[in-house]
Design a protein around this motif. Sequence first.
Motif, mmCIF file in Angstrom:
data_model
loop_
_atom_site.group_PDB
_atom_site.id
_atom_site.type_symbol
_atom_site.label_atom_id
_atom_site.label_comp_id
_atom_site.label_asym_id
_atom_site.label_seq_id
_atom_site.Cartn_x
_atom_site.Cartn_y
_atom_site.Cartn_z
ATOM 1 N N TYR A 30 12.718 25.382 30.204
ATOM 2 C CA TYR A 30 14.158 25.172 30.381
ATOM 3 C C TYR A 30 14.570 24.867 31.825
ATOM 4 O O TYR A 30 15.669 25.204 32.246
ATOM 5 C CB TYR A 30 14.925 26.380 29.842
ATOM 6 C CG TYR A 30 14.698 26.598 28.368
ATOM 7 C CD1 TYR A 30 15.113 25.631 27.447
ATOM 8 C CD2 TYR A 30 14.036 27.733 27.885
ATOM 9 C CE1 TYR A 30 14.890 25.809 26.079
ATOM 10 C CE2 TYR A 30 13.808 27.907 26.527
ATOM 11 C CZ TYR A 30 14.237 26.941 25.632
ATOM 12 O OH TYR A 30 14.006 27.105 24.287
ATOM 13 N N GLU A 223 30.067 24.342 34.423
ATOM 14 C CA GLU A 223 30.103 24.253 32.960
ATOM 15 C C GLU A 223 28.945 23.441 32.392
ATOM 16 O O GLU A 223 28.625 23.548 31.215
ATOM 17 C CB GLU A 223 31.392 23.550 32.516
ATOM 18 C CG GLU A 223 32.636 24.357 32.684
ATOM 19 C CD GLU A 223 33.753 23.840 31.780
ATOM 20 O OE1 GLU A 223 33.563 22.803 31.128
ATOM 21 O OE2 GLU A 223 34.789 24.499 31.725
ATOM 22 N N GLY A 225 25.717 23.217 32.603
ATOM 23 C CA GLY A 225 24.532 23.820 32.007
ATOM 24 C C GLY A 225 24.778 24.319 30.596
ATOM 25 O O GLY A 225 23.939 24.134 29.701
ATOM 26 N N PHE A 226 25.919 24.928 30.392
ATOM 27 C CA PHE A 226 26.235 25.433 29.052
ATOM 28 C C PHE A 226 26.485 24.292 28.076
ATOM 29 O O PHE A 226 26.044 24.314 26.937
ATOM 30 C CB PHE A 226 27.448 26.362 29.126
ATOM 31 C CG PHE A 226 27.224 27.542 30.032
ATOM 32 C CD1 PHE A 226 26.358 28.565 29.653
ATOM 33 C CD2 PHE A 226 27.826 27.627 31.271
ATOM 34 C CE1 PHE A 226 26.121 29.648 30.491
ATOM 35 C CE2 PHE A 226 27.594 28.699 32.124
ATOM 36 C CZ PHE A 226 26.737 29.716 31.733
ATOM 37 N N ARG A 227 27.192 23.299 28.557
ATOM 38 C CA ARG A 227 27.474 22.159 27.683
ATOM 39 C C ARG A 227 26.195 21.402 27.319
ATOM 40 O O ARG A 227 26.029 20.944 26.187
ATOM 41 C CB ARG A 227 28.481 21.221 28.354
ATOM 42 C CG ARG A 227 29.892 21.817 28.434
ATOM 43 C CD ARG A 227 30.878 20.815 29.003
ATOM 44 N NE ARG A 227 32.220 21.328 29.082
ATOM 45 C CZ ARG A 227 33.138 21.229 28.106
ATOM 46 N NH1 ARG A 227 32.828 20.632 26.977
ATOM 47 N NH2 ARG A 227 34.351 21.710 28.258
ATOM 48 N N LYS A 229 23.192 22.706 27.097
ATOM 49 C CA LYS A 229 22.427 23.526 26.159
ATOM 50 C C LYS A 229 22.993 23.409 24.749
ATOM 51 O O LYS A 229 22.264 23.159 23.792
ATOM 52 C CB LYS A 229 22.435 24.987 26.610
ATOM 53 C CG LYS A 229 21.831 25.962 25.602
ATOM 54 C CD LYS A 229 20.379 25.647 25.280
ATOM 55 C CE LYS A 229 19.914 26.347 24.010
ATOM 56 N NZ LYS A 229 18.554 25.964 23.639
ATOM 57 N N ARG A 230 24.305 23.601 24.613
ATOM 58 C CA ARG A 230 24.873 23.602 23.263
ATOM 59 C C ARG A 230 24.852 22.219 22.631
ATOM 60 O O ARG A 230 24.989 22.088 21.410
ATOM 61 C CB ARG A 230 26.280 24.193 23.266
ATOM 62 C CG ARG A 230 27.358 23.269 23.753
ATOM 63 C CD ARG A 230 28.587 24.046 24.098
ATOM 64 N NE ARG A 230 28.966 24.930 23.029
ATOM 65 C CZ ARG A 230 30.081 24.795 22.290
ATOM 66 N NH1 ARG A 230 30.900 23.819 22.502
ATOM 67 N NH2 ARG A 230 30.352 25.660 21.349
ATOM 68 N N ALA A 231 24.704 21.194 23.454
ATOM 69 C CA ALA A 231 24.570 19.840 22.910
ATOM 70 C C ALA A 231 23.125 19.534 22.533
ATOM 71 O O ALA A 231 22.834 18.475 22.004
ATOM 72 C CB ALA A 231 25.077 18.818 23.915
ATOM 73 N N GLY A 232 22.228 20.490 22.817
ATOM 74 C CA GLY A 232 20.833 20.274 22.456
ATOM 75 C C GLY A 232 20.095 19.377 23.430
ATOM 76 O O GLY A 232 19.072 18.781 23.084
ATOM 77 N N HIS A 233 20.596 19.273 24.660
ATOM 78 C CA HIS A 233 19.938 18.405 25.633
ATOM 79 C C HIS A 233 19.191 19.154 26.725
ATOM 80 O O HIS A 233 18.808 18.561 27.722
ATOM 81 C CB HIS A 233 20.947 17.430 26.249
ATOM 82 C CG HIS A 233 21.355 16.363 25.301
ATOM 83 N ND1 HIS A 233 20.510 15.356 24.910
ATOM 84 C CD2 HIS A 233 22.503 16.173 24.603
ATOM 85 C CE1 HIS A 233 21.122 14.571 24.044
ATOM 86 N NE2 HIS A 233 22.324 15.040 23.830
ATOM 87 N N LEU A 234 19.042 20.451 26.548
ATOM 88 C CA LEU A 234 18.205 21.199 27.484
ATOM 89 C C LEU A 234 16.802 21.252 26.890
ATOM 90 O O LEU A 234 16.574 21.885 25.858
ATOM 91 C CB LEU A 234 18.754 22.627 27.658
ATOM 92 C CG LEU A 234 17.922 23.528 28.571
ATOM 93 C CD1 LEU A 234 17.858 22.998 29.992
ATOM 94 C CD2 LEU A 234 18.489 24.948 28.558
ATOM 95 N N PHE A 235 15.876 20.576 27.524
ATOM 96 C CA PHE A 235 14.514 20.532 26.993
ATOM 97 C C PHE A 235 13.783 21.840 27.270
ATOM 98 O O PHE A 235 13.909 22.387 28.365
ATOM 99 C CB PHE A 235 13.739 19.389 27.648
ATOM 100 C CG PHE A 235 13.966 18.067 26.991
ATOM 101 C CD1 PHE A 235 15.239 17.663 26.643
ATOM 102 C CD2 PHE A 235 12.905 17.212 26.712
ATOM 103 C CE1 PHE A 235 15.456 16.441 26.022
ATOM 104 C CE2 PHE A 235 13.114 15.994 26.106
ATOM 105 C CZ PHE A 235 14.389 15.601 25.758
ATOM 106 N N SER A 236 13.056 22.335 26.299
ATOM 107 C CA SER A 236 12.257 23.531 26.561
ATOM 108 C C SER A 236 11.140 23.170 27.541
ATOM 109 O O SER A 236 11.022 23.772 28.595
ATOM 110 C CB SER A 236 11.724 24.116 25.254
ATOM 111 O OG SER A 236 11.075 23.130 24.484
#
Lengths: 351, 351, 351, 351
Positions: A30, A223, A225-227, A229-236
């Motif tokens: 992440y 904001e 980072g949260f946006r 993540k919830r959009a599914g664009h934070l790669f593991s």
Amino acid sequence: MNFRSDNEHGASPEILEALARANAGTSHAYGEDPLTARVESRLKEIFETDLVVFPVATGTSANSLALSVIAPPFGAIYCHSEAHIAVDECGGPEFYTGGAKLVGLAGEHGKLSAEDVEAALAGAHKGVVHHVQPAAISLTQATEAGTVYRAGEVDAIAAAARRHGLRLHMDGARFANALVSLGASPAEITWRAGVDILSFGASKNGALAAEAVVVFDRALAAELGFRRKRAGHLFSKMRFLSAQLDAYLADGLWLRNARHANAMARRLAEGLARIPGARLAHPAEANEVFVDLPEHAIRGLAADGFEFYRWLGENRTLLRLVTAFDTKESDVAAFIASAERHAARANERVA
Amino acid sequence: MNFRSDNEHGASPEILEALARANAGTSHAYGEDPLTARVESRLKEIFETDLVVFPVATGTSANSLALSVIAPPFGAIYCHSEAHIAVDECGGPEFYTGGAKLVGLAGEHGKLSAEDVEAALAGAHKGVVHHVQPAAISLTQATEAGTVYRAGEVDAIAAAARRHGLRLHMDGARFANALVSLGASPAEITWRAGVDILSFGASKNGALAAEAVVVFDRALAAELGFRRKRAGHLFSKMRFLSAQLDAYLADGLWLRNARHANAMARRLAEGLARIPGARLAHPAEANEVFVDLPEHAIRGLAADGFEFYRWLGENRTLLRLVTAFDTKESDVAAFIASAERHAARANERVA
Amino acid sequence: MNFRSDNEHGASPEILEALARANAGTSHAYGEDPLTARVESRLKEIFETDLVVFPVATGTSANSLALSVIAPPFGAIYCHSEAHIAVDECGGPEFYTGGAKLVGLAGEHGKLSAEDVEAALAGAHKGVVHHVQPAAISLTQATEAGTVYRAGEVDAIAAAARRHGLRLHMDGARFANALVSLGASPAEITWRAGVDILSFGASKNGALAAEAVVVFDRALAAELGFRRKRAGHLFSKMRFLSAQLDAYLADGLWLRNARHANAMARRLAEGLARIPGARLAHPAEANEVFVDLPEHAIRGLAADGFEFYRWLGENRTLLRLVTAFDTKESDVAAFIASAERHAARANERVA
Amino acid sequence: MNFRSDNEHGASPEILEALARANAGTSHAYGEDPLTARVESRLKEIFETDLVVFPVATGTSANSLALSVIAPPFGAIYCHSEAHIAVDECGGPEFYTGGAKLVGLAGEHGKLSAEDVEAALAGAHKGVVHHVQPAAISLTQATEAGTVYRAGEVDAIAAAARRHGLRLHMDGARFANALVSLGASPAEITWRAGVDILSFGASKNGALAAEAVVVFDRALAAELGFRRKRAGHLFSKMRFLSAQLDAYLADGLWLRNARHANAMARRLAEGLARIPGARLAHPAEANEVFVDLPEHAIRGLAADGFEFYRWLGENRTLLRLVTAFDTKESDVAAFIASAERHAARANERVA
């Protein structure tokens, strides 16, 4: 011989090699990995300023996320009427902002002018609850017409933005192509000219799938980072995204790639411009050529195996030709020769 | 020696090689490429049914997109109270559905029971406008507790879903691990058991960043393409996403990877279970081990360089240990030995 | 003497009396009361068809709710570029639909033509994931320019809608004014002409705050109750909303009110049209008059105490004059006389 | 004899008369009228502070709008697990906030405790992108269990909110009932105790349909006007909404109404408490009585024509009885007598 899009080209070998290198061992997920940190360092150096970086994989997500932190749900985002965010993202910005409105403005060669922006803002009913509220301006650099904004042009639009309390976003899907075309410094055409947040593209210029939201105003980063993540664009396994950006920025690969693509486009434009019956619709300032050709020539090119898009519809004769980091000079030469040959034949017929 | 997460492991060499192969030449963008078509073919064969596939890069996007086509904004989605969609996606499903409500239900070892689901639905005020409306159930396979649903369990929950007109989603972030654990066929634990739509994970099991929304009911596929695009999850150079999935599915790589990870977890669980003072919180049915260890042993393990998560908070003694496709047997053995040694010392002290 | 808006007029005495009558005793809440049932019965009779009614209090909520059941988040809604939904609702439709895009089309006198709609739809990239998908057309009846659609015009646009699989919404904020202007039956200009869902206005025509979403296609009604509730538009003491609509529809009050308002507008338009230097911008077919007057006359009218809006900006000379159910003939006559007097003086000066 | 809800009672005659008075002449729309200004003045006086008022017509809209300016889309809103916003608004807050998550906490008699709130916040993963971020706390005053928060209790919860950077919302659908129950001043239990924003209810206490979002922190007001408009809650003929609030606040009508309703509830509670086999589930501190009665008594009451809700389901014996501003003493007496009679008979049988 594909001139349809830089999206249809592959990745630079250096970037693929970087992926292989990044694969060694385990790594915190992440974005808590050293490669991601290095990308941020590199971008700080390149842009000569403090900034915050959010790597993502697509241009639509970079644009939509960037806009979501500068426009409220009741906001208006001003852009060119042919801007990618307005017409090619299936409503991405509307989704991410919770329903903001994209206001498309006309402008020659895909560019907004400070005057037109100023005029639009003057009539925007600021403060009146019946109307969406001017929140942001978005410029595409290079534009959807293959042209580029000079630093002074960005600055003039940014001044209008500031006067009216708006934020300035730059969709830099082809940022590298614009940069080398201008011979400017990255800082000069972004934050120094008033850009608050940038979609920094790499996918079209040799990455597999890598972009970065570059935030020049730290207040906007809170904001994001949260946006993301919830959009599914934070790669593991973020290291594989960052490795692409890292190699892209290392040793000037991004600039070399863009210079080549631009040179190919220029050569193509010059060659085509000399053909009787051909007409360039826009100056070819980056890696795209918009050319009107005789119908017969277009069919001939297709028959010869060249791939490209008719830009305004299947029965129209304006072509968009896109070059990439690995477009071959011989393909460009072949395209021009084919166009010349078929156009000549068409002219014979007409004659 | 990382036991924090399968997300922190790299990619299978076969998958990296597939990326290099996929890089040859140009290729139509946005999924109009042969590799993407082949992934769909492979999945049809593997699942023994017609289906539609939407490759994406992250689990959160796969889950959120899947849920967005089975739950309206005023819908309720029933899941385990510890489900990833409920607690670890920063509100992704709420974002994608336009505000649906996740209703968390308790359940031993991370699993919902058909009885509890039935009871919740019975009290859900179906048809009453004051309340969100039951729309979907989501199961995680393998669960967040490292356990797996048997086909019969899925089937019983699916029956409750059908009785009440709900759709069934499966979050298969660790689908391969569940599959090989059960020795079942993919069809048996999905569509034949009543699953309508599946988030088929590959990232945690050897891909760089690749998942697929697998739609068993074609009616649900119509909207998905548009929703994926506007969410920014349609890759331009899709071949690089599909190449990962293609290599993942070819020659049983996905099953081999999962079998290895599961075997390592089983060995770890068995080794730890024998330590006095240790207690397995859940059966280790996939590639995760939840073990309560004496505080002294935990500190000792950390001091020895092992990385892992304390599961319920920094001052708690329940560990989550995750194994991956490339976890070494020697690391597992070392972990057990270290735990034994430190636990013994702790016991001495107590004594 | 207020010609600013029909919104600035009060309520018909009959409607206030109905509120007092409705106040007797207790009554089941949220629409489970006999008055609400009677409103639905009345509308079924008036529209000569089965339908479902959702009373709400504002036009923006009626429009936004109606659009939310006919356009998905990735949908495009076609309307006139000056439509209330596009420019005066602060993004209400975008909010309720989850981010659909309003596509404004030009059209003389505030009206869309079937040809322009057809042309827009032909170029809309149906089925292509990069673009929002044509979902609905919205017509305003009477239009924002004070004109009305003939049944045949609605029918032609509805035919285009059907050909392309779109739904047809009618914003009937001034439906009564249009109806009596046309001398048509309610059925004729709505469902028989292809309208799927109607915002049936009463507030501007003598109610305090009452509108109704009238759903001709029952399939669209299923979601509406839930969407209305979560939007906060389901009144607990619904009887007070329904009482307004009931009295509005009883004994033809709605038609009488509209006839009076229209007659006043016609008289105003005729009187003003005779003034040298005055020019009607649109035919005054309902209860609005758009007239261009000499600047001097406008200032004189304001100085005489008349209230009205300059339509295109504070330095423009196009006025919008709105009449209402209780506009006095003497006020209309006084307005014309004042305009004549000031215009004459202005002309003297010029001469 | 309706004890189902205060929503099922009508309006105070004073309020209906105010509507008639407000009907005189024309008036500027959308809140630019003198009555709306007067409501704001009155509330400033009543609350002894500067504030901003946004009249709306329903409690769900007041709550959802208030929450939308204190919680981002990725926010968490903490409330009692039985809070109206969590269970009775069909996802209104989720809709208005763009997908924030309501986190329901347990608490005796419908009340949150500062300790439980503190504990929940301590475990909320503040700053971690995987989790929704604590943004707001919402208290209902009077609670859904008919109890009230003391000023000190509000203050303790507000202190926890401040410590963690959260905002405090109060759902005052029955604010007047709580206020007169406590004998406190409005300021004391709101902004002085740390409330940032209040849903000030009037509909349940004698208005037709009128509530107000009262904003104590002006910074929160900036967005609210736009959000109200796009949600369709800005009334054109606002004077009719404001007239209700004006009359409600004038001459202490709101307090008289609430005192009567509370007195009736208290009498009802006392009378029922004396019945053998009856048990009050919560202290009757406002205008609601929760009483468990023998099944036979419940059936007898229903047969005698009393209307009420079984609170936890059709086969349960907990009743909710609600009194209103116009509940008759004789109805209360009759209810108690009927309950006594039927309960006695039931007891005979058992004996």
